[in-house]
Design a protein around this motif. Structure first.
Motif, PDB file in Angstrom:
ATOM      1  N   UNK A  54      37.522  36.828  47.066  1.00 35.10           N
ATOM      2  CA  UNK A  54      38.909  37.285  46.921  1.00 35.10           C
ATOM      3  C   UNK A  54      39.199  37.847  45.541  1.00 35.10           C
ATOM      4  N   UNK A  55      38.740  37.164  44.483  1.00 36.29           N
ATOM      5  CA  UNK A  55      39.048  37.621  43.129  1.00 36.29           C
ATOM      6  C   UNK A  55      38.362  38.942  42.810  1.00 36.29           C
ATOM      7  N   UNK A  56      37.122  39.085  43.263  1.00 35.13           N
ATOM      8  CA  UNK A  56      36.388  40.331  43.006  1.00 35.13           C
ATOM      9  C   UNK A  56      36.976  41.477  43.828  1.00 35.13           C
ATOM     10  N   UNK A  57      37.368  41.180  45.064  1.00 35.34           N
ATOM     11  CA  UNK A  57      37.968  42.205  45.911  1.00 35.34           C
ATOM     12  C   UNK A  57      39.249  42.749  45.282  1.00 35.34           C
ATOM     13  N   UNK A  58      40.053  41.881  44.688  1.00 38.61           N
ATOM     14  CA  UNK A  58      41.275  42.329  44.012  1.00 38.61           C
ATOM     15  C   UNK A  58      40.938  43.304  42.883  1.00 38.61           C
ATOM     16  N   UNK A  59      39.865  43.025  42.143  1.00 39.69           N
ATOM     17  CA  UNK A  59      39.440  43.917  41.069  1.00 39.69           C
ATOM     18  C   UNK A  59      38.988  45.269  41.623  1.00 39.69           C
ATOM     19  N   UNK A  60      38.253  45.237  42.713  1.00 34.12           N
ATOM     20  CA  UNK A  60      37.758  46.473  43.327  1.00 34.12           C
ATOM     21  C   UNK A  60      38.922  47.337  43.803  1.00 34.12           C
ATOM     22  N   UNK A  61      39.905  46.723  44.437  1.00 36.16           N
ATOM     23  CA  UNK A  61      41.070  47.477  44.909  1.00 36.16           C
ATOM     24  C   UNK A  61      41.847  48.069  43.737  1.00 36.16           C
ATOM     25  N   UNK A  62      41.945  47.334  42.639  1.00 33.41           N
ATOM     26  CA  UNK A  62      42.605  47.866  41.438  1.00 33.41           C
ATOM     27  C   UNK A  62      41.856  49.087  40.910  1.00 33.41           C
ATOM     28  N   UNK A  63      40.532  49.016  40.914  1.00 30.89           N
ATOM     29  CA  UNK A  63      39.722  50.141  40.434  1.00 30.89           C
ATOM     30  C   UNK A  63      39.894  51.364  41.324  1.00 30.89           C
ATOM     31  N   UNK A  64      39.960  51.136  42.631  1.00 30.70           N
ATOM     32  CA  UNK A  64      40.147  52.259  43.567  1.00 30.70           C
ATOM     33  C   UNK A  64      41.493  52.926  43.328  1.00 30.70           C
TER      34      UNK A  64
END
Length: 214
Positions: A123-133
């Protein structure tokens, strides 16, 4: 109890929990397959993720009882997951464009179409990935899914063994089937024995190759 769960309001319903979601979705899909059969529609089938359970039923490879068993066991296997939070998100990018945003802990769980994938993982890494996108392009569609586990990722390895063991003693298949376009292998399945307990374990753990199958 499951019928009552479907009628509850969003704030108290537990339908998003795997224990309920898996058999409920399969039951609704099996009912739709039965409706389509009354209209004479069963030539070839494809299913997405757990939707392959209903697809296998539609193909004639499985009985309704075995299909529900597969769905129920899938939900029960989720109880064996660790406490590490997992999440999924739909993203309006093709798989090639999405790969440059991936980080350890997040994978492409579903390759849905040339312009849509589902990310899955921590969950925490996915949030970072979505922010980057979004930082790269604010107009890129991103939406977290209403699930509390990360299907088709490393989060499923823990549950996969339990899932297969639950299915094996009670599993059976029918003698024939119409073709099913597998989103596990990306190939056409025409032998019901292919859809073994091991296949359903891979269906839980592996990326969904829906774009390939279509």
């Amino acid at each position: 109890m499951n019928a009552d769960e479907l009628l509850k309001s969003d704030d108290v319903s537990r339908v998003a929990e795997a224990e309920f979601a898996q058999p409920l979705c399969a039951a609704v899909q099996i009912a739709l397959v039965n409706l389509l059969r009354t209209w004479g529609i069963t030539h070839a089938v494809v299913g997405h993720s757990s939707g392959e359970i209903a697809a296998a039923y539609a193909s004639g490879a499985l009985s309704a009882e075995v299909a529900i068993l597969i769905a129920y066991s899938r939900g029960q296997a989720m109880k064996n997951l660790s406490d590490r939070p997992g999440s999924m998100a739909a993203v309006g990018l093709g798989s090639e464009k999405a790969r440059r945003f991936l980080k350890p802990g997040v994978v492409i769980g579903c390759d849905n179409s040339p312009d849509n994938i589902t990310l899955s993982g921590d969950s925490d890494v996915l949030a970072e990935v979505l922010d980057d996108i979004h930082a790269a392009d604010q107009d890129t569609f991103c939406r977290k899914l209403a699930v509390n586990v990360a299907y088709h990722s490393h989060h499923m390895f823990e549950a996969g063994d339990a899932y297969e063991k639950m299915l094996s003693p009670h599993f059976s298949h029918q003698p024939s089937m119409v073709p099913m376009y597998s989103t596990v292998s990306g190939t056409i399945v025409s032998d019901p024995s292919t859809l073994s307990p091991g296949y359903w374990r891979r269906n839980l753990q592996s990326p969904v190759l829906f774009n390939t199958a279509i």
